[in-house]
Design a protein around this motif. Structure first.
Motif, mmCIF file in Angstrom:
data_model
loop_
_atom_site.group_PDB
_atom_site.id
_atom_site.type_symbol
_atom_site.label_atom_id
_atom_site.label_comp_id
_atom_site.label_asym_id
_atom_site.label_seq_id
_atom_site.Cartn_x
_atom_site.Cartn_y
_atom_site.Cartn_z
ATOM 1 N N ALA A 203 0.828 -1.212 0.000
ATOM 2 C CA ALA A 203 0.000 0.000 0.000
ATOM 3 C C ALA A 203 0.860 1.258 0.000
ATOM 4 O O ALA A 203 0.593 2.208 -0.739
ATOM 5 C CB ALA A 203 -0.938 -0.005 1.204
ATOM 6 N N GLU B 227 1.079 4.139 -2.961
ATOM 7 C CA GLU B 227 0.551 5.473 -2.662
ATOM 8 C C GLU B 227 1.594 6.589 -2.704
ATOM 9 O O GLU B 227 1.240 7.745 -2.864
ATOM 10 C CB GLU B 227 -0.120 5.477 -1.283
ATOM 11 N N THR B 228 2.854 6.260 -2.567
ATOM 12 C CA THR B 228 3.869 7.310 -2.501
ATOM 13 C C THR B 228 4.049 7.997 -3.857
ATOM 14 O O THR B 228 4.158 7.331 -4.889
ATOM 15 C CB THR B 228 5.215 6.777 -1.987
ATOM 16 N N ARG C 197 1.640 2.976 -9.887
ATOM 17 C CA ARG C 197 0.230 2.589 -9.842
ATOM 18 C C ARG C 197 -0.340 2.418 -11.251
ATOM 19 O O ARG C 197 -1.108 1.496 -11.518
ATOM 20 C CB ARG C 197 -0.569 3.613 -9.074
#
Length: 78
Positions: free
Chosen positions: A6, A10-11, A73
């Motif tokens: 996660a 997300e970074t 992502r």
């Protein structure tokens, strides 16, 4: 391993192992050698299930030579 996945998804910028360890406090050992071993295990497990972890080597400044990690992502969405 789920929290690492996660965080890397997300970074917005690649993170160093020290930054990952700080963000996932309590999940990675504080000792550098143990932290590295745990991270390498988790990273290998993610790659084994097909998650591509991008690595970047810092080329300048005081952090030159440091490896940073993230998961793009866009490469992993359907």
């Amino acid at each position: 391993m789920t929290n690492l996945l996660a965080l890397l998804l997300e970074t917005p910028v690649p993170l160093s192992l020290v930054q990952l360890g700080g963000a996932l406090a309590g999940q990675y050992p504080s000792a550098a050698r143990a932290r590295r071993a745990t991270f390498e295990r988790d990273k290998a497990m993610l790659r084994d299930i097909g998650v591509p972890i991008d690595t970047t080597i810092v080329t300048g400044g005081p952090e030159a030579g440091q490896t940073r990690y993230r998961i793009d992502r866009a490469k992993n969405e359907l």
